[in-house]
Design a protein around this motif. Structure first.
Motif, mmCIF file in Angstrom:
data_model
loop_
_atom_site.group_PDB
_atom_site.id
_atom_site.type_symbol
_atom_site.label_atom_id
_atom_site.label_comp_id
_atom_site.label_asym_id
_atom_site.label_seq_id
_atom_site.Cartn_x
_atom_site.Cartn_y
_atom_site.Cartn_z
ATOM 1 N N VAL A 156 55.965 8.945 6.519
ATOM 2 C CA VAL A 156 54.825 8.020 6.428
ATOM 3 C C VAL A 156 55.066 7.035 5.281
ATOM 4 N N GLU A 157 55.576 7.537 4.158
ATOM 5 C CA GLU A 157 55.842 6.667 3.012
ATOM 6 C C GLU A 157 56.865 5.584 3.369
ATOM 7 N N ARG A 158 57.914 5.972 4.123
ATOM 8 C CA ARG A 158 58.906 4.982 4.545
ATOM 9 C C ARG A 158 58.292 3.938 5.468
ATOM 10 N N ALA A 159 57.378 4.376 6.361
ATOM 11 C CA ALA A 159 56.731 3.425 7.269
ATOM 12 C C ALA A 159 55.929 2.396 6.476
ATOM 13 N N ILE A 160 55.232 2.849 5.426
ATOM 14 C CA ILE A 160 54.465 1.919 4.592
ATOM 15 C C ILE A 160 55.401 0.959 3.864
ATOM 16 N N GLN A 161 56.517 1.479 3.350
ATOM 17 C CA GLN A 161 57.481 0.628 2.663
ATOM 18 C C GLN A 161 58.066 -0.418 3.619
ATOM 19 N N GLU A 162 58.383 0.015 4.853
ATOM 20 C CA GLU A 162 58.928 -0.929 5.829
ATOM 21 C C GLU A 162 57.895 -1.995 6.178
ATOM 22 N N ALA A 163 56.606 -1.592 6.280
ATOM 23 C CA ALA A 163 55.549 -2.572 6.561
ATOM 24 C C ALA A 163 55.438 -3.577 5.411
ATOM 25 N N GLU A 164 55.586 -3.087 4.177
ATOM 26 C CA GLU A 164 55.533 -3.984 3.020
ATOM 27 C C GLU A 164 56.706 -4.964 3.055
ATOM 28 N N GLU A 165 57.885 -4.458 3.407
ATOM 29 C CA GLU A 165 59.048 -5.337 3.469
ATOM 30 C C GLU A 165 58.874 -6.375 4.585
ATOM 31 N N ALA A 166 58.337 -5.940 5.739
ATOM 32 C CA ALA A 166 58.107 -6.871 6.842
ATOM 33 C C ALA A 166 57.104 -7.941 6.438
ATOM 34 N N GLU A 167 56.039 -7.539 5.706
ATOM 35 C CA GLU A 167 55.031 -8.493 5.245
ATOM 36 C C GLU A 167 55.648 -9.504 4.287
ATOM 37 N N TRP A 168 56.526 -9.002 3.435
ATOM 38 C CA TRP A 168 57.190 -9.906 2.485
ATOM 39 C C TRP A 168 58.077 -10.913 3.218
ATOM 40 N N ARG A 169 58.835 -10.401 4.212
ATOM 41 C CA ARG A 169 59.694 -11.313 4.970
ATOM 42 C C ARG A 169 58.864 -12.346 5.727
ATOM 43 N N ARG A 170 57.710 -11.882 6.279
ATOM 44 C CA ARG A 170 56.875 -12.792 7.054
ATOM 45 C C ARG A 170 56.292 -13.907 6.205
#
Length: 409
Positions: free
Chosen positions: A330-344
């Motif tokens: 779950v923690e990795r999923a949140i981190q990936e969402a944060e990275e995707a938001e940053w890229r977006r």
């Protein structure tokens, strides 16, 4: 009578060629006109030119031997000296003379090359000898032995020197290998003695370990087993036929002790089982956050879950990786969402995507204009070619626009 700068045909049909030594009879021609006679013998001259040119190329670009080259030159020279062609025969003799010089130069070059190769072979063998003599003092028995075997194969691939030099170098090379073999044999003889001593030490350690196996003095006995293990490792390996049996007895005695100790710790394990149950509930709560739709809320919820997780004690060792893995997922999923938001929201990446889309749109518009112009001019072939190019550019533009939309643009 007919003539040209290099030959003529007289009224009797005799063909002559002009040389530096005067006219030479080429042959007699009765089958046609004088012009045909000159054309025939000029073609024979051109054939000689081609043959000489091919021989020059072979001498320059192949490994044609000097003997074969000179034989070919002599054969061509005989044809030139026979004067059965109309053309600049003196020029062909000069080319053949130059070719002889070229062959002789190549012959000398090859002699020098053979001399260089012999010297290179000498230096190579001297280098092999020097390395072998250095390896003879090495204690890296396996690596040095393999390297010495490789050196032997390298030696076999080198050409022989003069007998005296080759024999002297081989004697040094062979002596170095023999010296290494003697040292290696002495080393392994010493190693056998060390393994016998290790066997005696380990038999004593096994006897003590077996005597301690029924102890209930958990702390000191466990400490003593750790000391015995350190002594076991320090003793080195015994002979292969003894090592496994001694280890099984030594490890078996420890297993008996630690199994009894584990039974005493069962109550503690029950507590850890309860902790596991609590962490499983938290893991389920965390997994309900997936998939991430509201990053800010998910981050806050996970922080709360993680704080409660840390407040719970240990879980059974065998379940630790599994239960922690669920939370980490779950923690990795949140981190990936944060990275995707940053890229977006990355302005530089969005600017690059917008620039690419603009460039492709301009190219598409330009092609459309060119197609309309070609159609207006009834140039269907050009229009068809431009339409195919437009299809490719339009596909690239569609991809670029799709990427731009991911940035919210």
């Amino acid at each position: 009578m007919s003539s040209d700068p290099w030959g003529r045909v007289d009224e009797t049909g005799t063909v002559y060629v002009r040389t530096a030594d005067g006219e030479k009879v080429v042959g007699s021609w009765q089958a046609g006109s004088p012009e045909e006679a000159l054309a025939y013998f000029k073609r024979k001259y051109e054939g000689l030119v081609v043959e000489i040119g091919l021989l020059e190329k072979r001498v320059q670009t192949t490994d044609l031997s000097a003997k074969d080259a000179l034989a070919s030159i002599d054969h061509l020279r005989e044809q030139v000296d026979a004067h059965h062609a109309v053309g600049d025969l003196d020029a062909l003799r000069v080319r053949l003379d130059n070719l002889v010089g070229m062959v002789e130069a190549r012959r000398e070059e090859r002699r020098a090359q053979r001399a260089r190769q012999a010297e290179e072979a000498r230096r190579a063998k001297e280098a092999l000898v020097a390395e072998a003599e250095e390896l003879a003092q090495s204690d890296q028995w396996r690596a040095a032995g393999e390297r010495l075997r490789a050196l032997v194969e390298t030696w076999k691939g080198l050409p022989r020197l003069d007998r005296r030099s080759d024999d002297e170098l081989w004697h040094r090379f062979s002596h170095a290998r023999s010296a290494f073999s003697k040292r290696r044999k002495a080393h392994f003889a010493q190693l056998d003695a060390q393994r016998e001593e290790a066997r005696r030490i380990k038999e004593r350690l096994v006897a003590e370990a077996e005597a301690l196996s029924d102890s209930t003095d958990w702390g000191p006995t466990a400490a003593r087993y750790r000391e015995l293990m350190a002594e076991w490792k320090a003793a080195g390996r015994a002979q292969r036929e003894h090592e496994e049996d001694l280890w099984n007895r030594f490890r078996g005695a420890q297993d008996v002790f630690f199994a009894a100790r584990s039974a005493v710790f069962a109550e503690r394990d029950a507590e850890q089982a309860e902790n596991l149950k609590l962490k499983e509930e938290l893991a389920e709560e965390a997994e309900k956050l997936l998939p991430i739709t509201d990053l800010k809320a998910a981050r806050a919820a996970f922080r709360s879950i993680n704080e409660r997780w840390e407040a719970i004690g240990h879980v059974p060792r065998e379940a630790r990786a599994r239960i922690e893995g669920r939370l980490h997922a779950v923690e990795r999923a949140i981190q990936e969402a944060e990275e995707a938001e940053w890229r977006r929201t990355n302005p530089e990446a969005r600017a690059r995507a917008a620039d690419l889309a603009d460039q492709l749109q301009a190219a598409v518009d330009k092609l459309k204009g060119q197609i309309e112009q070609a159609r207006a001019q009834s140039n269907t072939a050009k229009a068809g070619k431009l339409e195919k190019e437009l299809e490719g550019r339009q596909a690239l533009l569609d991809q670029a626009l799709k990427g731009l939309r991911e940035f919210g643009g």
